[in-house]
Design a protein around this motif. Structure first.
Motif, PDB file in Angstrom:
ATOM      1  N   ALA A 138      -7.544 -11.321  -3.588  1.00 22.56           N
ATOM      2  CA  ALA A 138      -8.719 -11.632  -4.553  1.00 22.56           C
ATOM      3  C   ALA A 138      -9.397 -10.427  -5.062  1.00 22.56           C
ATOM      4  O   ALA A 138     -10.019 -10.358  -5.934  1.00 22.56           O
ATOM      5  CB  ALA A 138      -9.890 -12.485  -3.590  1.00 22.56           C
ATOM      6  N   ARG A 139      -9.520  -9.285  -3.867  1.00 23.86           N
ATOM      7  CA  ARG A 139     -10.247  -8.108  -4.371  1.00 23.86           C
ATOM      8  C   ARG A 139      -9.393  -7.003  -4.553  1.00 23.86           C
ATOM      9  O   ARG A 139      -8.434  -6.716  -4.074  1.00 23.86           O
ATOM     10  CB  ARG A 139     -11.213  -8.020  -3.229  1.00 23.86           C
ATOM     11  CG  ARG A 139     -12.181  -9.028  -3.243  1.00 23.86           C
ATOM     12  CD  ARG A 139     -13.317  -8.573  -2.077  1.00 23.86           C
ATOM     13  NE  ARG A 139     -12.953  -8.855  -0.712  1.00 23.86           N
ATOM     14  CZ  ARG A 139     -13.248  -8.260   0.430  1.00 23.86           C
ATOM     15  NH1 ARG A 139     -14.086  -7.137   0.269  1.00 23.86           N
ATOM     16  NH2 ARG A 139     -12.802  -8.769   1.655  1.00 23.86           N
ATOM     17  N   ARG A 140      -9.848  -6.002  -5.367  1.00 24.62           N
ATOM     18  CA  ARG A 140      -9.445  -4.661  -5.597  1.00 24.62           C
ATOM     19  C   ARG A 140      -9.165  -3.933  -4.179  1.00 24.62           C
ATOM     20  O   ARG A 140     -10.369  -3.766  -3.629  1.00 24.62           O
ATOM     21  CB  ARG A 140     -10.095  -3.947  -6.438  1.00 24.62           C
ATOM     22  CG  ARG A 140      -9.470  -2.510  -6.669  1.00 24.62           C
ATOM     23  CD  ARG A 140     -10.357  -1.776  -7.681  1.00 24.62           C
ATOM     24  NE  ARG A 140      -9.832  -0.376  -7.915  1.00 24.62           N
ATOM     25  CZ  ARG A 140     -10.527   0.387  -8.830  1.00 24.62           C
ATOM     26  NH1 ARG A 140     -11.606   0.036  -9.230  1.00 24.62           N
ATOM     27  NH2 ARG A 140     -10.120   1.607  -8.934  1.00 24.62           N
ATOM     28  N   ARG A 141      -7.995  -3.603  -3.932  1.00 21.25           N
ATOM     29  CA  ARG A 141      -7.904  -2.846  -2.327  1.00 21.25           C
ATOM     30  C   ARG A 141      -6.633  -2.381  -2.373  1.00 21.25           C
ATOM     31  O   ARG A 141      -5.479  -2.937  -3.165  1.00 21.25           O
ATOM     32  CB  ARG A 141      -8.155  -3.769  -1.510  1.00 21.25           C
ATOM     33  CG  ARG A 141      -7.940  -3.451   0.093  1.00 21.25           C
ATOM     34  CD  ARG A 141      -8.775  -4.385   0.982  1.00 21.25           C
ATOM     35  NE  ARG A 141      -8.572  -3.644   2.301  1.00 21.25           N
ATOM     36  CZ  ARG A 141      -8.865  -4.478   3.321  1.00 21.25           C
ATOM     37  NH1 ARG A 141      -9.401  -5.529   3.533  1.00 21.25           N
ATOM     38  NH2 ARG A 141      -8.300  -4.037   4.592  1.00 21.25           N
ATOM     39  N   VAL A 142      -6.129  -1.516  -1.542  1.00 18.56           N
ATOM     40  CA  VAL A 142      -4.770  -1.210  -0.880  1.00 18.56           C
ATOM     41  C   VAL A 142      -4.375  -1.879   0.297  1.00 18.56           C
ATOM     42  O   VAL A 142      -5.269  -1.720   1.120  1.00 18.56           O
ATOM     43  CB  VAL A 142      -4.491   0.460  -0.936  1.00 18.56           C
ATOM     44  CG1 VAL A 142      -3.175   0.594  -0.495  1.00 18.56           C
ATOM     45  CG2 VAL A 142      -4.704   0.945  -2.319  1.00 18.56           C
ATOM     46  N   HIS A 143      -3.456  -2.584   0.465  1.00 21.90           N
ATOM     47  CA  HIS A 143      -3.303  -3.411   1.643  1.00 21.90           C
ATOM     48  C   HIS A 143      -1.666  -2.594   2.151  1.00 21.90           C
ATOM     49  O   HIS A 143      -0.670  -2.600   1.270  1.00 21.90           O
ATOM     50  CB  HIS A 143      -2.978  -4.782   1.349  1.00 21.90           C
ATOM     51  CG  HIS A 143      -4.005  -5.658   1.037  1.00 21.90           C
ATOM     52  ND1 HIS A 143      -4.744  -6.326   2.014  1.00 21.90           N
ATOM     53  CD2 HIS A 143      -4.550  -5.831  -0.233  1.00 21.90           C
ATOM     54  CE1 HIS A 143      -6.026  -6.711   1.294  1.00 21.90           C
ATOM     55  NE2 HIS A 143      -5.796  -6.331  -0.149  1.00 21.90           N
ATOM     56  N   LEU A 144      -1.815  -2.201   3.295  1.00 24.12           N
ATOM     57  CA  LEU A 144      -0.543  -2.025   4.115  1.00 24.12           C
ATOM     58  C   LEU A 144      -0.114  -2.789   4.932  1.00 24.12           C
ATOM     59  O   LEU A 144      -1.071  -3.278   5.763  1.00 24.12           O
ATOM     60  CB  LEU A 144      -0.613  -0.646   5.011  1.00 24.12           C
ATOM     61  CG  LEU A 144      -0.819   0.634   3.942  1.00 24.12           C
ATOM     62  CD1 LEU A 144      -1.363   1.909   4.875  1.00 24.12           C
ATOM     63  CD2 LEU A 144       0.214   0.978   2.895  1.00 24.12           C
ATOM     64  N   PHE A 145       1.147  -3.369   4.541  1.00 19.29           N
ATOM     65  CA  PHE A 145       1.770  -4.679   5.676  1.00 19.29           C
ATOM     66  C   PHE A 145       3.068  -3.977   6.459  1.00 19.29           C
ATOM     67  O   PHE A 145       3.638  -3.203   5.761  1.00 19.29           O
ATOM     68  CB  PHE A 145       2.026  -5.787   4.772  1.00 19.29           C
ATOM     69  CG  PHE A 145       2.949  -5.700   3.570  1.00 19.29           C
ATOM     70  CD1 PHE A 145       4.384  -5.831   3.767  1.00 19.29           C
ATOM     71  CD2 PHE A 145       2.611  -5.319   2.499  1.00 19.29           C
ATOM     72  CE1 PHE A 145       5.410  -5.662   2.748  1.00 19.29           C
ATOM     73  CE2 PHE A 145       3.436  -5.235   1.278  1.00 19.29           C
ATOM     74  CZ  PHE A 145       4.947  -5.304   1.541  1.00 19.29           C
ATOM     75  N   LEU A 146       2.986  -4.610   7.381  1.00 15.41           N
ATOM     76  CA  LEU A 146       4.228  -4.312   8.300  1.00 15.41           C
ATOM     77  C   LEU A 146       4.752  -5.094   9.274  1.00 15.41           C
ATOM     78  O   LEU A 146       4.273  -6.501   9.052  1.00 15.41           O
ATOM     79  CB  LEU A 146       3.641  -3.080   9.277  1.00 15.41           C
ATOM     80  CG  LEU A 146       2.238  -3.569  10.150  1.00 15.41           C
ATOM     81  CD1 LEU A 146       2.722  -3.847  11.541  1.00 15.41           C
ATOM     82  CD2 LEU A 146       1.658  -2.257   9.913  1.00 15.41           C
TER      83      LEU A 146
END
Length: 84
Positions: free
Chosen positions: A57-65
Motif C-alpha cells: 500500500a505504501r511507498r517503501r523498500v521491503h527486504l524479504f527472506l
C-alpha cells in the motif's frame, strides 16, 4: 509474480507501484516461507505449488527472506502512478 525455485527468489528485485499485489509461488521441491525483514508480512510455510500474496500500500523498500541466507529479495514500492 516472484517464483521460488532452486533456493532463490526470481526476480530477486521487483519494482512496483503502491497498491500492487505481489504473489510468490513456490516452484521448489522444499517448503519455503516469505518474511519481510520489517515484519510487515509473513507467509505460512509454502509447499510446492503453494502461493502467498501481499498488497503493498505504501511507498517503501521491503527486504524479504527465507531461513536460507542466500534467499533474499527486494520489493521497491514507488508512489502509485509512477513508472517502474
Amino acid at each position: 509474480m516472484v517464483e521460488i525455485d532452486h533456493m532463490r527468489f526470481e526476480p530477486a528485485t521487483l519494482t512496483i507501484a503502491a497498491g500492487t499485489t505481489v504473489t510468490w509461488m513456490n516452484d521448489d521441491k522444499s517448503p519455503h516461507t516469505v518474511t519481510d525483514k520489517g515484519r510487515v508480512f509473513r507467509s505460512a510455510a509454502l509447499d510446492t505449488k503453494d502461493s502467498f500474496t501481499f498488497t503493498f500500500a505504501r511507498r517503501r523498500v521491503h527486504l524479504f527472506l527465507h531461513a536460507a541466507p542466500m534467499m533474499v529479495g527486494k520489493i521497491v514500492v514507488k508512489p502509485a502512478g509512477s513508472s517502474s
